[in-house]
Design a protein around this motif. Sequence first.
Motif, mmCIF file in Angstrom:
data_model
loop_
_atom_site.group_PDB
_atom_site.id
_atom_site.type_symbol
_atom_site.label_atom_id
_atom_site.label_comp_id
_atom_site.label_asym_id
_atom_site.label_seq_id
_atom_site.Cartn_x
_atom_site.Cartn_y
_atom_site.Cartn_z
ATOM 1 N N GLY A 142 0.776 -1.235 0.000
ATOM 2 C CA GLY A 142 0.000 0.000 0.000
ATOM 3 C C GLY A 142 0.806 1.282 0.000
ATOM 4 O O GLY A 142 1.965 1.316 -0.436
ATOM 5 N N ARG A 163 -1.971 -0.915 -7.205
ATOM 6 C CA ARG A 163 -2.972 -0.592 -8.226
ATOM 7 C C ARG A 163 -3.464 0.838 -8.023
ATOM 8 O O ARG A 163 -3.680 1.246 -6.876
ATOM 9 C CB ARG A 163 -4.139 -1.562 -8.113
ATOM 10 N N ARG A 185 -2.450 8.414 -4.190
ATOM 11 C CA ARG A 185 -2.144 7.117 -4.804
ATOM 12 C C ARG A 185 -1.155 7.311 -5.956
ATOM 13 O O ARG A 185 -0.161 6.608 -6.079
ATOM 14 C CB ARG A 185 -3.467 6.528 -5.314
#
Length: 349
Positions: A142, A163, A185
């Motif tokens: 993560g 992802r 992200r």
Amino acid sequence: MIMKNLIDKLFRGDTLSRDELSLLIENHQNKEISAYLFEKARQVSLRYFDHNIYMRGLIEFTNYCKNDCYYCGLRKSNKLADRYRLSKKEILDCCALGYDLGFRTFVLQGGEDGYYKDRMIADIVSTIRTNYPDCAITLSVGERSFDSYKMFFEAGADRYLLRHETANADHYARLHPPGLSLRNRKECLYYLKEIGYQVGCGFMVGAPFQTKDYLIDDLLFIKEFQPHMVGIGPFIPHHDTPFAHKPAGTLELTLFLLAIIRLMLPGVLLPATTALGTIHPQGRELGILAGANVVMPNISPVGVRKKYLLYDHKICTEEEADACKNSLQHRLESIGYKLVVSRGDYKFI
Ligand code: SAH
Ligand code: SF4
């Protein structure tokens, strides 16, 4: 025919506009068009990888997670999840078993678990690096800071899977609670690349609220980011999450997108995921025939397999690692491909 021309254009290495991608995706249920697309994607993967399929040994080392992604069974609000953590020794035992079975890449994946401080992860990585100098080490733990990622890299990690989940900020906000953002992200993904990792991004096909436009955003982001790997698989609901009653992603659309990605990024490492094998008994084989070239069998201890439940009905939660690998090997042989003993690095071509 328009669709074949678009596929040929991708095959030649040309880029498609938003409108062209839209037109193509609209036809994902058309058998003739998909068959042509898969054939072209397969041609490209054969040209780059022959009939070789790379395997990665997946070690799911913790199912604790401080995040609350609405789609995931490991989310912290799922009080019914039976939580576990593997010790350093247990992780090393998985590597030893995996090595004997021919794995030359270990993927350490887990929820975002604060129990494993940066130094602990770096220590585990550097021990694996020392014991298995010929293996690649992939992390998938993560979002962390630039410095943490750098520390893991210096300890010997080579690759990182994170992802992007969806390249549309509004969509991102509907899949995650406030506090998690697409911006962050993406920042992590760029950090990872800057540090020198081989990086994997990706998304779930058929995630709740996903539209064709969002999928185009995903494809364009992937094109721009130029990852070394792309992990895509169908969304599958988990019964104890807010998305319990949402429909799963389909086989047809997942295969169609795998093939488009293979044509857009010819040399990319593209797994036929466990989720794909979960929604259809031959999902992974069909993924390979649509251009995928990687499989990631589970080598976690059988005792914890059923507890790492991102989604319902996940396959391979009962078998030992060797049984898991052997069954995959037979499946791949049945379609003319073979598992290879290799790190299977990204090759700059
Ligand atoms: N915590 C890490 C790694 C574990 S989750 C992270 O989030 O990056 C790994 C991937 O599983 C996620 O990126 C997500 O795309 C996928 N996943 C989670 N829940 C899922 C579901 N219900 N169906 C399909 N894939 C799922
Ligand atoms: Fe945690 Fe990853 Fe699941 Fe999100 S997807 S809840 S970060 S394990």
